[in-house]
Design an enzyme around this catalytic site. Structure first.
Site, PDB file in Angstrom:
ATOM      1  N   ASP A 194       0.602  -4.315 -11.997  1.00 34.57           N
ATOM      2  CA  ASP A 194       0.800  -3.708 -10.634  1.00 34.57           C
ATOM      3  C   ASP A 194       0.248  -4.501  -9.757  1.00 34.57           C
ATOM      4  O   ASP A 194       0.695  -4.860  -8.808  1.00 34.57           O
ATOM      5  CB  ASP A 194       0.503  -2.234 -11.055  1.00 34.57           C
ATOM      6  N   GLY A 228       1.150   7.784  -3.952  1.00 35.28           N
ATOM      7  CA  GLY A 228       1.509   9.147  -3.476  1.00 35.28           C
ATOM      8  C   GLY A 228       2.710   9.203  -2.668  1.00 35.28           C
ATOM      9  O   GLY A 228       2.971   8.111  -1.831  1.00 35.28           O
ATOM     10  N   GLU A 244       6.669  -3.152   3.958  1.00 32.61           N
ATOM     11  CA  GLU A 244       5.066  -2.746   4.011  1.00 32.61           C
ATOM     12  C   GLU A 244       4.811  -1.894   2.703  1.00 32.61           C
ATOM     13  O   GLU A 244       3.599  -2.245   2.484  1.00 32.61           O
ATOM     14  CB  GLU A 244       5.134  -2.150   5.429  1.00 32.61           C
ATOM     15  N   THR A 296      10.088  10.555  -5.777  1.00 34.51           N
ATOM     16  CA  THR A 296       8.760  10.876  -5.128  1.00 34.51           C
ATOM     17  C   THR A 296       8.583  10.285  -3.730  1.00 34.51           C
ATOM     18  O   THR A 296       8.528  10.803  -2.768  1.00 34.51           O
ATOM     19  CB  THR A 296       7.669  10.315  -5.917  1.00 34.51           C
ATOM     20  N   VAL A 297       8.942   8.967  -3.813  1.00 37.32           N
ATOM     21  CA  VAL A 297       8.826   8.375  -2.289  1.00 37.32           C
ATOM     22  C   VAL A 297      10.079   8.515  -1.461  1.00 37.32           C
ATOM     23  O   VAL A 297      10.102   8.815  -0.320  1.00 37.32           O
ATOM     24  CB  VAL A 297       8.505   6.800  -2.432  1.00 37.32           C
ATOM     25  N   ILE A 319      -1.684   2.130   3.190  1.00 35.93           N
ATOM     26  CA  ILE A 319      -2.531   1.135   3.958  1.00 35.93           C
ATOM     27  C   ILE A 319      -1.638   0.111   4.570  1.00 35.93           C
ATOM     28  O   ILE A 319      -0.817  -0.705   3.935  1.00 35.93           O
ATOM     29  CB  ILE A 319      -3.269   0.456   2.974  1.00 35.93           C
ATOM     30  N   GLU A 331       1.105   6.774 -15.647  1.00 32.09           N
ATOM     31  CA  GLU A 331       2.326   7.063 -16.332  1.00 32.09           C
ATOM     32  C   GLU A 331       2.087   7.337 -18.042  1.00 32.09           C
ATOM     33  O   GLU A 331       0.916   6.977 -18.637  1.00 32.09           O
ATOM     34  CB  GLU A 331       3.246   6.016 -16.191  1.00 32.09           C
ATOM     35  N   LYS A 366       1.226  -6.934  -6.497  1.00 30.29           N
ATOM     36  CA  LYS A 366       0.789  -7.021  -5.137  1.00 30.29           C
ATOM     37  C   LYS A 366       0.197  -8.241  -4.477  1.00 30.29           C
ATOM     38  O   LYS A 366       0.244  -8.631  -3.423  1.00 30.29           O
ATOM     39  CB  LYS A 366      -0.231  -5.664  -5.071  1.00 30.29           C
ATOM     40  N   LYS A 409       7.626  -3.765  -4.929  1.00 32.76           N
ATOM     41  CA  LYS A 409       6.640  -4.890  -5.305  1.00 32.76           C
ATOM     42  C   LYS A 409       7.093  -5.797  -6.184  1.00 32.76           C
ATOM     43  O   LYS A 409       6.841  -7.014  -6.126  1.00 32.76           O
ATOM     44  CB  LYS A 409       5.287  -4.170  -5.635  1.00 32.76           C
TER      45      LYS A 409
END
Length: 427
Positions: free
Chosen positions: A199, A300, A127, A12-13, A134, A188, A203, A103
């Site tokens: 998660d 996303g 980042e 996806t990324v 963000i 998921e 972070k 992460k």
């Protein structure tokens, strides 16, 4: 000469990064003087590379990228802490700069990979590991460094924020909200990383390490998820003038770092209370800048790829200019992690209890024995039902006392039915 990129991970990324390069590479060169070339791509599925027209640069083996002397920057987007760690450490050892969105890797092995980057004299940029699109890590490392950061607090998981928003706005149960989130692709099939808070914990470990210049790892973060939150809790919070959010919280205290993830009641007029749906927001307080908040899409393909490519372009600019790493590891202090047991705050507790005479007095006695000052006890439910919800709101008290009271209450024969809901109240 173009700065050459090796991409490991075309999901996806990674796919989003390929799209950005294909769409904007010429503009990057024209506007910013940064000339980048996607030289190699690696994943387990060549179909992803074929779909974006880069199959001619494809390899199944990431070692091919690490061994390529022409590649300047390796972008790791496969996630996890096993193969990804090997990719990142191997790339640095091979004299390549690294950009990652990982992460879990940074929260668990941040010290190791930062030291490897320093030893190699190469950049490690991450980042996209927090907050998706963000910008937050770069502001903490650059724009806000004139401050002593006092607090970092945020909604950093879009899945749980979406679920809690639907429960609050539409009265959905936890199970229905989760099912809908899965159907929409926000959660998921196994949602544990999100709904159990892991998660968010990764972070906040990263953010607090940077904000407080002291290493915080995933294991340091107290973590509690949203699985016991019900519409009753959300309604009770609304009656009290609060909103329930899964917050990642880190405060600098005189004696150390208070860091935790859990469902939290925050006042309805707090800036974070109006952050809904899949959006994320990170609230930072500095001693001179005061209150700041960073808001946007936290996940996303587009949002995360935007952050990754921002790092890639900045590192590529440094490569072209012959500039070494500008900001490496800033964890120069060793502040203690404050024990969760000593946390003092207000608590909201909901018990499903047997509807019979004397239960209210029994529960009140439990709290009294553990030195917990109760502000209110309210029964929610219809008299005569098999069970009712008993909602308890405390004055400020210690976490340890709350846990011991919960343990005693759960041991009462036939009184408390099921796991209670525990929500901490952040003023």
């Amino acid at each position: 000469m173009a700065v050459k990129i090796g991409l490991v991970g075309t999901g996806t990324v990674g796919g989003g990064c390929i799209d950005i390069i294909q769409k904007h590479a010429e503009a990057f060169h024209r506007h910013f003087g940064v000339d980048i070339e996607l030289a190699r791509v690696c994943s387990r599925d060549i179909a992803q590379a074929e779909a974006r027209g880069v199959a001619d640069r494809f390899t199944y083996d990431f070692h091919d990228i690490l061994a390529d002397p022409d590649i300047d920057i390796v972008v790791e987007l496969i996630g996890g802490t096993t193969v990804a760690r090997e990719v990142v450490l191997g790339a640095l050892a091979a004299g390549k700069n690294v950009v990652t969105a990982n992460k879990a890797l940074m929260a668990t092995y941040g010290k190791e990979v930062m030291e490897a980057a320093e030893a190699a004299g190469k950049e490690l940029a991450f980042e996209a590991s927090v907050g998706g699109g963000i910008p937050i890590i770069d502001p903490l490392k650059h724009s806000l460094i004139a401050n002593e950061i006092q607090s970092v607090m945020g909604i950093v998981n879009g899945t749980t924020n979406y679920m809690l928003t639907r429960m609050a706005d539409n009265g959905l149960s936890y199970d229905d909200a989760l099912r809908e989130a899965q159907e929409k692709g926000f959660a998921e099939a196994n949602p544990s990383a999100d709904v159990d808070g892991f998660d968010a914990a990764a972070k906040i470990a990263i953010l607090s390490s940077i904000a407080f210049n002291s290493r915080v790892t995933l294991d340091d973060v107290f973590t509690d998820g949203i699985t016991n939150i019900s519409p009753v809790d959300i309604e009770a919070a609304r009656d009290m003038g609060y909103v329930i959010k899964l917050l990642a919280i880190a405060h600098r205290k005189e004696d150390g770092i208070d860091v935790r993830v859990h469902p939290t009641m925050i006042p309805a007029d707090h800036q974070l209370a109006t952050v809904n749906g899949v959006f994320n927001a990170i609230y930072v307080v500095g001693d001179f800048v005061g209150e700041t908040m960073f808001f946007g899409e936290g996940a996303g393909a587009g949002a995360a790829a935007s952050a990754v490519m921002g790092d890639v372009l900045e590192v590529a600019r440094h490569v072209q200019q012959g500039v070494g790493p500008i900001v490496g590891c800033t964890c120069t202090d060793a502040l203690p992690i404050l024990p969760m047991d000593e946390l003092v705050m207000r608590y909201y507790l909901r018990f499903s209890v047997t509807d019979r005479p004397g239960v209210l007095e029994t529960m009140a006695g439990v709290f009294a024995r553990h030195n917990i000052s109760v502000k209110s006890i309210v029964q929610r439910g219809h008299s005569g039902a098999e069970k009712v919800d008993q909602v308890v709101v405390t004055h400020r008290c210690r976490e340890r006392d709350i846990r011991e009271a919960l343990e005693e209450a759960l041991a009462l024969d036939g009184v408390v039915l099921g796991e209670p809901s525990v929500i901490r109240v952040e003023e």
